[in-house]
Design a protein around this motif. Structure first.
Motif, PDB file in Angstrom:
ATOM      1  N   LEU A   1      29.740  49.126  29.079  1.00 23.18           N
ATOM      2  CA  LEU A   1      30.276  50.008  30.117  1.00 23.18           C
ATOM      3  C   LEU A   1      31.637  49.560  30.628  1.00 23.18           C
ATOM      4  O   LEU A   1      32.235  50.227  31.477  1.00 23.18           O
ATOM      5  CB  LEU A   1      29.296  50.083  31.293  1.00 23.18           C
ATOM      6  CG  LEU A   1      27.926  50.685  31.010  1.00 23.18           C
ATOM      7  CD1 LEU A   1      27.081  50.704  32.278  1.00 23.18           C
ATOM      8  CD2 LEU A   1      28.043  52.080  30.429  1.00 23.18           C
ATOM      9  N   ASN A   2      32.105  48.424  30.146  1.00 26.24           N
ATOM     10  CA  ASN A   2      33.426  47.915  30.530  1.00 26.24           C
ATOM     11  C   ASN A   2      33.533  47.708  32.042  1.00 26.24           C
ATOM     12  O   ASN A   2      34.539  48.053  32.666  1.00 26.24           O
ATOM     13  CB  ASN A   2      34.522  48.865  30.043  1.00 26.24           C
ATOM     14  CG  ASN A   2      35.911  48.263  30.130  1.00 26.24           C
ATOM     15  OD1 ASN A   2      36.096  47.065  29.899  1.00 26.24           O
ATOM     16  ND2 ASN A   2      36.899  49.083  30.481  1.00 26.24           N
ATOM     17  N   ALA A   3      32.480  47.152  32.630  1.00 21.83           N
ATOM     18  CA  ALA A   3      32.492  46.891  34.067  1.00 21.83           C
ATOM     19  C   ALA A   3      33.462  45.757  34.381  1.00 21.83           C
ATOM     20  O   ALA A   3      33.495  44.731  33.687  1.00 21.83           O
ATOM     21  CB  ALA A   3      31.091  46.516  34.541  1.00 21.83           C
ATOM     22  N   ASP A   4      34.251  45.934  35.443  1.00 25.59           N
ATOM     23  CA  ASP A   4      35.175  44.886  35.852  1.00 25.59           C
ATOM     24  C   ASP A   4      34.421  43.671  36.376  1.00 25.59           C
ATOM     25  O   ASP A   4      34.805  42.531  36.125  1.00 25.59           O
ATOM     26  CB  ASP A   4      36.130  45.427  36.918  1.00 25.59           C
ATOM     27  CG  ASP A   4      37.196  44.423  37.296  1.00 25.59           C
ATOM     28  OD1 ASP A   4      37.971  44.029  36.410  1.00 25.59           O
ATOM     29  OD2 ASP A   4      37.247  44.019  38.478  1.00 25.59           O
ATOM     30  N   ARG A   5      33.344  43.935  37.126  1.00 24.92           N
ATOM     31  CA  ARG A   5      32.505  42.859  37.651  1.00 24.92           C
ATOM     32  C   ARG A   5      31.060  43.328  37.645  1.00 24.92           C
ATOM     33  O   ARG A   5      30.790  44.493  37.932  1.00 24.92           O
ATOM     34  CB  ARG A   5      32.922  42.462  39.065  1.00 24.92           C
ATOM     35  CG  ARG A   5      32.153  41.261  39.606  1.00 24.92           C
ATOM     36  CD  ARG A   5      32.811  40.672  40.822  1.00 24.92           C
ATOM     37  NE  ARG A   5      32.226  39.386  41.163  1.00 24.92           N
ATOM     38  CZ  ARG A   5      32.657  38.597  42.132  1.00 24.92           C
ATOM     39  NH1 ARG A   5      33.695  38.977  42.877  1.00 24.92           N
ATOM     40  NH2 ARG A   5      32.085  37.424  42.372  1.00 24.92           N
ATOM     41  N   THR A   6      30.147  42.426  37.308  1.00 26.97           N
ATOM     42  CA  THR A   6      28.726  42.769  37.223  1.00 26.97           C
ATOM     43  C   THR A   6      27.905  41.799  38.044  1.00 26.97           C
ATOM     44  O   THR A   6      28.117  40.585  37.988  1.00 26.97           O
ATOM     45  CB  THR A   6      28.244  42.722  35.757  1.00 26.97           C
ATOM     46  OG1 THR A   6      28.982  43.671  34.984  1.00 26.97           O
ATOM     47  CG2 THR A   6      26.754  43.037  35.665  1.00 26.97           C
ATOM     48  N   ARG A   7      26.985  42.341  38.813  1.00 23.82           N
ATOM     49  CA  ARG A   7      25.971  41.534  39.496  1.00 23.82           C
ATOM     50  C   ARG A   7      24.607  42.054  39.066  1.00 23.82           C
ATOM     51  O   ARG A   7      24.355  43.262  39.022  1.00 23.82           O
ATOM     52  CB  ARG A   7      26.105  41.639  41.021  1.00 23.82           C
ATOM     53  CG  ARG A   7      27.449  41.213  41.556  1.00 23.82           C
ATOM     54  CD  ARG A   7      27.823  39.811  41.168  1.00 23.82           C
ATOM     55  NE  ARG A   7      27.069  38.806  41.919  1.00 23.82           N
ATOM     56  CZ  ARG A   7      26.984  37.517  41.571  1.00 23.82           C
ATOM     57  NH1 ARG A   7      27.588  37.103  40.463  1.00 23.82           N
ATOM     58  NH2 ARG A   7      26.309  36.674  42.320  1.00 23.82           N
ATOM     59  N   LEU A   8      23.727  41.127  38.741  1.00 25.11           N
ATOM     60  CA  LEU A   8      22.384  41.481  38.302  1.00 25.11           C
ATOM     61  C   LEU A   8      21.452  41.517  39.512  1.00 25.11           C
ATOM     62  O   LEU A   8      21.466  40.604  40.346  1.00 25.11           O
ATOM     63  CB  LEU A   8      21.877  40.492  37.261  1.00 25.11           C
ATOM     64  CG  LEU A   8      22.779  40.337  36.020  1.00 25.11           C
ATOM     65  CD1 LEU A   8      22.109  39.445  34.990  1.00 25.11           C
ATOM     66  CD2 LEU A   8      23.147  41.692  35.419  1.00 25.11           C
ATOM     67  N   VAL A   9      20.643  42.565  39.598  1.00 28.63           N
ATOM     68  CA  VAL A   9      19.793  42.812  40.761  1.00 28.63           C
ATOM     69  C   VAL A   9      18.392  43.205  40.300  1.00 28.63           C
ATOM     70  O   VAL A   9      18.095  43.240  39.110  1.00 28.63           O
ATOM     71  CB  VAL A   9      20.392  43.911  41.663  1.00 28.63           C
ATOM     72  CG1 VAL A   9      21.726  43.467  42.253  1.00 28.63           C
ATOM     73  CG2 VAL A   9      20.566  45.226  40.893  1.00 28.63           C
TER      74      VAL A   9
END
Length: 275
Positions: free
Chosen positions: A242-250
């Protein structure tokens, strides 16, 4: 917009009540929590705030974090850990619009919006439930919001895309989902400044699920735990696609081994982001 992760855990949270596993002990020692899922999105331009999902931990989340009560809310699906906190609004807010997806779920014979309206009919003088078509943008708190279908059998479940039409900031939430997110939804979720991705356990734990894992990558590692949630590896693979700039896993379970449970990019409650 300012994004606050009010709840980053799964249905039991971490620490889990009555649990003395190494991960729950480590969470207590660190003084961190992963309560049931909820995200607060403040539009600092308008002074309004939007709540994504109503956690059963609503009260403690709003006491523990310096955020305003919501001016509007959205509900991604009807599982209790995403919906049952809605009852908390009875004496706290007045005239709260709640947005939920349309479309009849074969498992319930109702849409998400219809279930919310029926289950919380006693709040009809406090909330108004607005049915929203998937992919169709609507305005909430000065932000553009879209529901996108994901894969969380047996219930219909939706991810969410929230964009600031003036700044261009974009927040994407996968919702509770397996790795099998439809292509059109992937396109909508793509290129986010911040992606919040469901990652309930590491792929190594699929051996302990009654049906194992699914959606293996080229390396043979399962990207789905059972049928309903992504593994950590699946969530990270999706984030890359998805080409996310920043990812946090939840939506994280306490079954992560303690040496992995608090490593990047796994989120904990209270994190904030400016988009």
């Amino acid at each position: 917009m300012r994004v606050t992760l009010l709840g980053t855990g799964d249905t039991t949270g971490t620490p889990t009540a009555g649990c003395d596993c190494a991960t729950c002990r480590e969470a207590r020692e660190r003084g961190v929590s992963r309560s049931r899922f909820s995200v607060h999105v403040a539009n600092e331009r308008t002074g309004e705030s939007l709540l994504v999902d109503f956690s059963p931990d609503f009260r403690s989340q709003f006491l523990d974090n310096d955020v305003a009560l919501p001016d509007a809310g959205i509900v991604t699906h009807i599982h209790f850990d995403h919906l049952d906190g809605l009852g908390n609004v009875y004496r706290l807010v007045d005239g709260l619009p709640v947005h939920a997806p349309s479309g009849t779920d074969p498992a319930t014979d109702e849409s998400v919006a219809e279930t919310v309206r029926r289950k919380y009919d006693y709040l009809e003088d406090r909330i108004g439930v607005h049915s929203r078509e998937p992919f169709d943008p609507f305005e909430a708190c000065g932000l553009e919001v879209r529901f996108v279908p994901v894969d969380h059998p047996p219930l219909l479940c939706f991810g969410v895309v929230i964009e600031d039409p003036e700044t261009g900031g974009k927040l994407s939430l996968t919702g509770d989902t397996s790795y099998d997110v439809p292509e059109r939804s992937r396109e909508a979720l793509a290129d986010a400044d911040l992606l919040l991705a469901d990652a309930i356990v590491p792929a190594s734990l699929c051996d302990h699920h009654p049906i194992g894992g699914r959606h293996e990558g080229s390396d043979g590692v399962p990207r789905t735990f059972g049928t309903k949630h992504m593994t950590r590896e699946g969530a990270l693979a999706l984030a890359e696609e998805l080409n996310a700039d920043r990812t946090r896993l939840v939506h994280l379970a306490h079954f992560y081994p303690p040496e992995e449970a608090f490593a990047e990019p796994l989120a904990v409650d209270g994190e904030t982001y400016e988009l």
